[in-house]
Design a protein around this motif. Structure first.
Motif, short mmCIF file in Angstrom:
data_model
loop_
_atom_site.label_atom_id
_atom_site.label_comp_id
_atom_site.label_asym_id
_atom_site.label_seq_id
_atom_site.Cartn_x
_atom_site.Cartn_y
_atom_site.Cartn_z
N ALA A 189 -5.04 0.06 -2.16
CA ALA A 189 -5.04 -0.95 -1.09
C ALA A 189 -3.74 -1.74 -1.17
N VAL A 190 -2.88 -1.54 -0.19
CA VAL A 190 -1.57 -2.20 -0.17
C VAL A 190 -1.68 -3.50 0.61
N TYR A 191 -1.41 -4.60 -0.05
CA TYR A 191 -1.38 -5.90 0.63
C TYR A 191 0.06 -6.37 0.68
N LEU A 192 0.69 -6.21 1.83
CA LEU A 192 2.10 -6.56 1.99
C LEU A 192 2.20 -7.99 2.54
N ASN A 193 2.94 -8.80 1.82
CA ASN A 193 3.05 -10.21 2.22
C ASN A 193 3.57 -10.35 3.65
N ILE A 241 -5.22 5.62 1.23
CA ILE A 241 -4.35 4.45 1.31
C ILE A 241 -4.79 3.51 2.43
N GLY A 242 -4.86 2.24 2.11
CA GLY A 242 -5.12 1.22 3.11
C GLY A 242 -3.93 0.27 3.17
N LEU A 243 -3.54 -0.13 4.37
CA LEU A 243 -2.40 -1.04 4.53
C LEU A 243 -2.90 -2.35 5.16
N PHE A 244 -2.59 -3.47 4.52
CA PHE A 244 -3.07 -4.75 5.03
C PHE A 244 -2.00 -5.83 4.87
N PRO A 245 -1.90 -6.70 5.86
CA PRO A 245 -1.02 -7.87 5.68
C PRO A 245 -1.76 -8.90 4.84
N THR A 246 -1.02 -9.76 4.18
CA THR A 246 -1.68 -10.82 3.43
C THR A 246 -0.81 -12.07 3.46
N SER A 247 -1.47 -13.23 3.29
CA SER A 247 -0.73 -14.49 3.29
C SER A 247 0.08 -14.59 2.00
N CYS A 248 0.99 -15.55 1.97
CA CYS A 248 1.97 -15.69 0.88
C CYS A 248 1.36 -15.42 -0.50
N ILE A 249 2.00 -14.51 -1.25
CA ILE A 249 1.48 -14.14 -2.58
C ILE A 249 2.28 -14.79 -3.69
N GLY A 250 3.11 -15.78 -3.34
CA GLY A 250 3.82 -16.53 -4.38
C GLY A 250 5.03 -15.82 -4.94
N MET A 251 5.69 -15.01 -4.10
CA MET A 251 6.87 -14.26 -4.54
C MET A 251 8.03 -14.49 -3.58
N SER A 252 8.09 -15.66 -2.97
CA SER A 252 9.06 -15.88 -1.90
C SER A 252 10.51 -15.71 -2.34
N ASP A 253 10.77 -15.80 -3.65
CA ASP A 253 12.14 -15.63 -4.13
C ASP A 253 12.47 -14.18 -4.44
N GLN A 254 11.54 -13.27 -4.16
CA GLN A 254 11.78 -11.85 -4.43
C GLN A 254 11.04 -10.97 -3.43
N GLU A 255 11.19 -11.31 -2.17
CA GLU A 255 10.53 -10.57 -1.10
C GLU A 255 11.38 -9.39 -0.65
N ALA A 288 7.39 -8.48 -0.88
CA ALA A 288 6.56 -8.18 -2.03
C ALA A 288 5.17 -7.78 -1.58
N ALA A 289 4.53 -7.00 -2.41
CA ALA A 289 3.18 -6.52 -2.08
C ALA A 289 2.33 -6.50 -3.34
N ILE A 290 1.03 -6.57 -3.14
CA ILE A 290 0.09 -6.37 -4.24
C ILE A 290 -0.68 -5.10 -3.94
N ILE A 291 -0.61 -4.15 -4.88
CA ILE A 291 -1.33 -2.90 -4.70
C ILE A 291 -2.30 -2.76 -5.87
N ASN A 292 -3.58 -2.75 -5.56
CA ASN A 292 -4.62 -2.70 -6.60
C ASN A 292 -4.36 -3.69 -7.72
N GLY A 293 -3.96 -4.88 -7.36
CA GLY A 293 -3.77 -5.94 -8.34
C GLY A 293 -2.39 -5.98 -8.97
N VAL A 294 -1.58 -4.95 -8.75
CA VAL A 294 -0.25 -4.90 -9.35
C VAL A 294 0.79 -5.37 -8.33
N VAL A 295 1.70 -6.24 -8.80
CA VAL A 295 2.69 -6.82 -7.89
C VAL A 295 3.95 -5.96 -7.82
N PHE A 296 4.42 -5.72 -6.63
CA PHE A 296 5.70 -5.04 -6.41
C PHE A 296 6.61 -5.97 -5.63
#
Lengths: 602, 181, 234
Positions: free
Chosen positions: A70-74, A108-122, A124-132
Motif C-alpha cells: 500500500a503506497v501512501y504518497l504525500n 499494489i494500492g496507490l493512495f494520497p496521504t496528508s503530510c507525513i512529516g518529511m517536508s524537508d525531503q520530499e 516522500a511516501a510510506i509503503i507498508n510502514g516504511v518511509v521512502f
C-alpha cells in the motif's frame, strides 16, 4: 495461516481495545475484512457499526483491501513543489492503476496521504510502514518493479539517513537535517539529569520553576505549561495522566520527528518531570502512525531507562514516585492533534473532539485529570528544571522566552530543523535558511498565516507570529492559488465532520475559490469568501474549523492584489456556469458539437 | 400611463406554478386590470415584444433551450423572480443530478420498453436542445432578484409578491405564505 | 444548589448553577434555535445553530455551561445571519426535496428555514450522491436528508449498550451508518422512537407516511420555538 479470530482474541474484552484490535488486523491482512469486524464486535461487546465507524475514521485503516503493497504518497504542497506529479505518474504507469485504486491482482494500492512529516525531503511516501524519501520517477518505477518481484519492503531501502536513523532499530532513509542547534532542545544533555533534578525538589516547586520560566505550549496555542500542570495537580482525583502529543500533523512540521529520533530520552524525562509535578503514575506517548518506524527505537530507550531506574517504581530513587510510559499509536488523522480528539483516540474511539469545558486537566484520559503537552514543550520543561528559570528567561523575548524549533521547508537552500531564539524576524530566518527570493512564507502551517514581503520584518514569537514550528517558503515562481487550494483540500480531507460549519463550509470555500480561479469570479465572490470564511471560523466547534479558513482569509489579506487580478475588476453576479462544459457530455453521446458559450448570449 | 408588463415561462417545470398563479380566484380580474401580459404561455405570446417589468420563471434548467430562454428573460425583464422549488433548487427533475447523463439517456431511449425496439437511438437531431450535465437552479445561471418557494408556491404568495413588485412596494410575507411543499 | 443570573440580550435570567445557556434560556422563556439538542440527551454541539456570543466569543449554547454574570447575545442581527448561514449550508449539503418528503411540515430543519424566512440558500447546491438504505426491516434510512445531529446515535442503543446508529467515515464523507444485524432486532417501539427523534426525514418507518394532511402538520401554522417564546426574528 493467521486467522483474524486469533488476533482479536489477544486483546482484552474491553471497548478501549478497539483501535488496537483493528490495527493488528489491518497489519496482518492489509485491511479489516468483514469477518474480523464481526469478530471484533463480538469480542469487545460492540456493534459492528461501531467497529466500522472507528475503522473508517482513520486514514490508515481500511474496510476494503489496500494491496499487498500500500503506497501512501504525500499530497502536501511541499511534495508537489518537489516533483510529486511526475513521481505519481511513474507509480501509476508502472503499477497499472490510478491513485485511489488497487491493481486488479491486488498487489499494489496507490493512495494520497496528508503530510507525513518529511517536508524537508520530499516527495516522500510510506509503503507498508516504511518511509521512502526524495523520490524520483525512476526510483518510483524501481520500487514498483521490486514489488512485482515480491521483494520485502524493508529490503527496498537502499540508503540510510543520518544519526539514529542508521541505528539497527530504525534503519530509515530519513534525514534529520538539523541545521541549527540551540541550547534548550539540542544543547548538551546528560541522561538522567532532568529527572534527578526534579525529584530532588517538591512537585509544587517544579511547577513554580516552570511557571517562573514562563514556558508557553510549543504546539502553537501557547497555553502556559506551569499553569496547566498546576490545574491538573489541584484537580482532586485518584489517578492523573501525562499525555504527550506526538501527533504533529500540521503540514510542513517535522521537528518532533527529529526529537523522537535523536533525543527521545529528553522527551521521556520531560514526561517524567511532568508526571512528578502533577502527581501522575503513568505517561502516554501518542505517536502518529506516520512515525511508526521509530517505535522500536523508542521502546528500547524506555526499556533502558527502566533498567537505569529512571522509569518504573521509585524513579531516580525517589520513594513515593513511580512512573512509567506507554506508547499509543495513531492511525492517520490530523484532528487527533487536537487534545480532546487525541484523548478520544487514545481511549480507542473515533478521534472526534470533545465538548470543552470540561478541559483535559479536569476530565482527560479515562476521565481523569490529564496534562496534554506537546513533544517540544516537555523537552523544554525538562531543561528548565535542569538549568533553572533565569537561564531560560535569558533567551527569547520578554513575552516569549526560550527557543523554538522551526521546521523549514520549501524554496530554500537549507531545509531542515532550526532551533532559534524567539524574536527573530521572518527575514532573518529566510537568510539563515538560504531563501534569497522568497515571495510568500507560510508560518504555522495551513492553519497559520501566509506572510507577504511586507510582513518579513515580523517576529516569530507568541506576541507577533505564533507558530507550532512549520515554516514553508514559496519562491516567486510559485502559484499562490495552488498552494491555497492544496491547504483547503487538506482541511476538507481532515475535518472530522462532527460540526456542520467545518464539515460543509470548507468545501464551499474551496468551490468558491475554484470559481474565481476558473475566471468566473467577481469582487462579490471575494466578499463572499471573506464572509463565509469568517463564519466558519466563528461557528466551528474546535480548532480545526476555527483555523481552516485561514489559507483563504490570510492570503485575501496579504495578497489581495492577486485575487483582484483574478477577478479582473468584475463586480456583481457572475455565474459559475459554462454552457459548453454543461453540454459537453450529452453532445458527445449524440455526436453533436457542444454549444458555444458566447453565441448563446444572443 | 401604461400598465406594468409581466412575462412568465415554464422551463424544466410541470406548469404547477402557473396553475397556482391561475388559482388566485376572482383576484384574476384585478390582475387583468393591474398588468399587461407579454411573453407567456398564458396568452401564448412567443417572443418579447416590449420591455418587461416583472418576469416569473417556473422550473430549473435541464437543457440548452431552458438556458437560452432564461437568459432571454434576464435580458428583457427588469425584475426576475424564481417561482417554485424547481426554479430555486432544481426540484424533482434534479433527482437525476447524481446520475451520469449517459445513464439517463440510455435508460430513457435505449433500455426502456418501446413499440419500435428495432429503432432505438438517443435522439440527435440538431433541432433538439442538448441536455445539460445536471439540472441547474436558475440563480446559478442568471441573476435572480426574488425567490418564491413552494411546490407550488401558494396563490396568496404569488399574489402578494406580484402586486408588491408591480406596485414597487416591499414584499410583506407572512409565516403561512412561506412553504417548501 | 446556588443560583446564578445571566443576561440574554439584556434580559436577566435566573437559574440553578450548572445548567447550559440553552437550558437557562428555555426555562426563562427565551428561545434559542437548535437542531441537534434534544430533551434528555447529552448535548453534542454538532449543528451549531444555537451559537450565541459572549464577550465577543462564539459558543454553542447547548454545550456551554452558564456562568454567573454572563452577558449572552442571542438575537443580534449578525448572529442571526450566521445561524441562517448554517441552515443554508445544511440545505445545500444534502438533497432536501421537501415536496416529496414524508416529514415535510413536521421537519425541524424546514421549520427553522420558515422561521428565518430562507427563500434560497446563499451557497451553491452540492447535489451529493447518496444511497437510500432499506436494510432494516422496519426502517428506511434516507441519507439525502441527514444533517448528522446524532440524535439517533445517542438515543437508540441495545440493552447492553451497543449502538445501532454510528457515524462512519469523516469530513464531508461522514454519514450515519446503521448496524444491519441489530436494526433487524429493533422493536416497534424503538423503530418509532428512532423516527421521532430524527429532526428531518432521514429515519422513516416503513409502511407509513403522509398520514397528516397539509395544513394540520406541526409547523404549518405554528412557527418552531413558539412553545418557548412568542414572536419571530426580525
Amino acid at each position: 495461516m493467521l486467522r483474524s479470530k486469533d488476533i482479536v482474541q489477544r486483546h482484552p474484552q474491553n471497548p478501549a481495545a478497539l483501535l488496537d484490535a483493528i490495527r493488528d488486523v489491518q497489519e496482518a491482512f492489509g485491511h479489516v475484512p468483514d469477518e474480523a469486524v464481526t469478530g471484533i464486535a463480538a469480542h469487545l461487546k460492540l456493534s459492528e457499526a461501531e467497529v466500522r465507524g472507528a475503522a473508517s475514521f482513520y486514514h490508515f485503516f481500511s474496510l476494503t483491501p489496500r494491496g499487498a503493497y500500500a503506497v501512501y504518497l504525500n499530497a502536501s504542497i511541499t511534495s508537489w513543489m518537489a516533483g510529486r506529479a511526475a513521481v505519481a505518474q511513474a507509480f501509476e504507469e508502472e503499477a497499472g492503476c490510478r491513485f485511489g485504486e488497487v491493481t486488479a491482482d491486488g498487489l499494489i494500492g496507490l493512495f494520497p496521504t496528508s503530510c507525513i512529516g518529511m517536508s524537508d525531503q520530499e516527495p516522500a511516501a510510506i509503503i507498508n510502514g516504511v518511509v521512502f524519501t526524495r523520490l524520483t520517477p525512476v526510483k518510483a518505477r524501481h520500487l514498483v518493479l521490486a514489488m512485482k518481484a515480491g521483494k520485502p519492503i524493508e529490503r527496498m531501502v537502499s540508503e540510510w539517513g543520518d544519526g539514529a536513523n542508521q541505528s539497527d532499530l530504525v534503519r530509515a532513509m530519513v534525514s534529520n537535517n538539523i541545521r541549527k542547534r540551540g541550547s534548550v532542545i539540542f544543547g548538551p544533555f546528560e541522561p538522567g539529569s532532568a529527572v534527578r533534578k526534579a525529584v530532588a525538589r517538591r512537585p509544587e516547586d517544579v511547577i513554580a520553576e516552570v511557571k517562573r520560566a514562563n514556558l508557553l505550549g510549543r504546539g502553537g496555542a501557547g497555553f502556559p505549561t506551569g499553569l496547566k500542570w498546576e490545574f491538573c495537580r489541584k484537580e482532586p482525583s485518584d489517578l492523573r495522566y501525562v499525555l504527550c502529543n506526538a501527533d504533529e500533523g500540521e503540514p510542513g512540521t517535522f521537528k518532533d520527528r527529529v526529537i523522537l529520533t535523536e533525543i527521545p530520552q529528553l522527551l521521556f524525562e520531560g514526561m517524567a518531570v511532568a508526571g512528578y509535578a502533577i502527581g501522575a503514575r503513568e505517561g502516554l506517548l501518542y505517536l502518529r502512525s506516520e512515525y511508526a518506524y521509530i517505535r522500536r527505537h523508542l521502546e528500547a530507550v524506555l526499556e533502558r531507562m527502566r533498567q537505569e531506574g529512571l522509569l518504573g517504581p521509585q524513579v531516580a530513587g525517589k520513594k513515593d514516585f513511580s512512573f512509567d510510559i506507554r506508547i499509543i499509536m495513531g492511525a492517520g488523522a490530523y484532528i487527533c492533534g487536537e487534545e480532546s480528539a487525541l484523548l478520544e483516540s487514545a481511549e480507542g474511539r473515533r478521534g472526534e473532539p470533545r465538548n470543552r469545558p470540561p478541559f483535559p486537566v479536569q476530565t482527560g484520559y479515562r476521565n481523569r485529570p490529564t496534562a496534554v503537552n506537546n513533544v517540544e514543550t516537555l523537552c523544554t520543561a525538562a531543561r528548565i528544571v535542569t538549568y533553572g528559570a533565569p537561564w531560560f528567561l535569558s533567551m527569547g523575548t520578554a513575552k516569549s522566552s526560550g527557543t523554538k524549533l522551526l521546521s523549514v521547508s520549501g524554496d530554500c537552500e537549507r531545509p531542515g530543523v532550526y532551533e532559534l531564539e524567539f524574536g527573530l524576524t521572518v527575514q532573518e530566518l529566510l537568510d539563515i535558511a538560504g531563501a534569497k527570493d522568497a515571495f510568500a512564507v507560510q508560518v504555522g502551517g495551513p492553519s497559520g498565516a501566509c506572510i507577504s514581503r511586507q510582513g518579513f520584518g515580523r517576529k516569530i514569537a507568541f506576541e507577533d507570529l505564533p507558530t507550532g514550528g512549520s515554516v514553508m517558503i514559496f519562491g516567486p515562481w510559485r502559484n499562490l492559488f495552488e498552494i491555497v487550494a492544496n491547504f483547503m483540500d487538506f482541511f476538507i480531507e481532515e475535518s472530522c465532520g462532527w460540526c456542520s460549519p467545518c464539515r460543509i463550509g470548507n468545501s464551499l470555500l474551496k468551490e468558491k475559490l475554484e470559481k474565481i480561479l476558473a475566471g468566473r469570479g467577481s469582487i462579490q465572490d471575494l466578499r463572499d469568501l471573506e464572509a463565509w470564511g469568517k463564519n466558519v471560523r466563528a461557528l466551528s466547534r474546535c480548532g480545526l474549523g476555527q483555523t481552516s479558513p485561514n489559507p483563504i482569509l490570510s492570503t485575501l489579506q496579504n495578497f489581495r492584489e492577486l485575487y483582484e487580478k483574478a477577478v479582473g475588476g468584475r463586480d456583481g453576479f457572475v455565474p459559475d456556469f459554462d454552457l459548453t462544459e454543461a453540454t459537453l457530455e450529452a453532445a458527445r453521446l449524440t455526436h453533436r458539437l457542444p454549444l458555444l458559450e458566447e453565441t448563446s448570449h444572443e | 400611463m401604461s400598465k406594468p408588463v409581466i412575462a412568465t415561462a415554464s422551463l424544466a417545470g410541470c406548469f404547477g406554478c402557473h396553475m397556482s398563479l391561475l388559482d388566485i380566484d376572482d383576484r384574476i380580474l384585478k390582475l387583468v386590470e393591474l398588468v399587461e401580459f407579454n411573453k407567456s404561455p398564458i396568452d401564448d405570446i412567443k417572443t418579447f415584444t416590449k420591455p418587461v417589468d416583472v418576469g416569473l420563471i417556473e422550473g430549473g434548467c435541464c437543457n440548452s433551450e431552458n438556458v437560452e430562454n432564461l437568459r432571454a428573460f434576464r435580458k428583457n425583464c427588469k425584475v426576475l423572480v424564481s417561482v417554485g422549488e424547481c426554479a430555486i433548487m432544481g426540484g424533482l427533475p434534479a433527482l437525476r443530478n447524481g446520475i451520469p447523463v449517459r445513464e439517463c439517456l440510455e435508460e430513457a431511449f435505449l433500455n426502456s420498453p418501446t413499440v419500435a425496439p428495432e429503432d432505438r437511438i438517443i435522439p440527435n437531431d440538431e433541432e433538439i436542445p442538448i441536455v445539460l450535465d445536471k439540472v441547474y437552479p436558475c440563480h446559478e445561471i442568471v441573476k435572480i432578484d426574488h425567490f418564491l418557494p413552494g411546490c407550488p408556491p401558494s396563490a396568496d404568495l404569488i399574489w402578494e409578491a406580484l402586486t408588491a413588485l408591480v406596485e414597487g412596494r416591499p414584499l410583506n410575507l407572512t409565516y403561512e405564505m412561506i412553504k417548501f411543499d | 444548589m446556588s443560583e446564578i443570573t445571566i443576561t440574554i440580550d439584556g434580559r436577566a435570567c435566573k437559574s440553578p448553577a450548572g445548567r447550559t445557556i440553552f437550558e437557562v434560556a428555555r426555562t426563562n422563556g427565551v428561545y434559542i434555535p437548535t437542531l441537534c439538542n434534544y430533551k434528555d440527551l447529552r448535548p453534542v454541539g454538532s449543528c451549531r445553530v444555537c451559537t450565541v456570543r459572549v464577550a465577543g466569543r462564539y459558543m454553542a449554547a447547548c454545550t456551554q455551561v452558564a456562568i454567573d454574570g454572563m452577558a449572552v447575545e442571542n438575537t443580534a442581527p449578525d448572529l442571526e445571519d450566521m445561524r441562517r448561514s448554517i441552515l443554508e449550508m445544511l440545505f445545500v449539503e444534502g438533497n432536501h426535496l421537501c415536496p416529496s418528503c414524508e416529514k415535510s411540515g413536521n421537519c425541524e430543519l424546514q421549520a427553522l428555514a420558515y422561521r428565518y424566512q430562507i427563500m434560497v440558500p446563499r451557497f451553491p447546491f452540492q447535489f451529493p450522491v447518496r444511497r437510500v438504505e432499506a436494510v432494516a426491516p422496519k426502517l428506511l434510512l434516507e441519507h439525502n436528508r441527514c444533517i448528522q445531529c446524532l440524535r439517533c446515535v445517542r438515543s437508540i442503543q441495545t440493552e447492553d449498550g451497543r449502538r445501532i446508529f454510528v457515524p462512519q467515515n469523516r469530513s464531508r464523507w461522514r454519514k450515519i451508518g446503521v448496524d444491519p444485524r441489530l436494526a433487524a432486532e429493533l422493536t416497534d417501539e424503538m423503530a418509532l422512537k428512532a423516527m421521532e427523534v430524527c429532526p428531518v426525514g432521514s429515519i422513516l418507518r416503513k409502511g407509513v407516511g403522509f398520514a397528516v394532511p397539509i395544513g394540520r402538520r406541526k409547523f404549518d401554522k405554528t412557527p418552531i420555538g413558539t412553545d418557548v417564546a412568542e414572536g419571530l426574528p426580525r
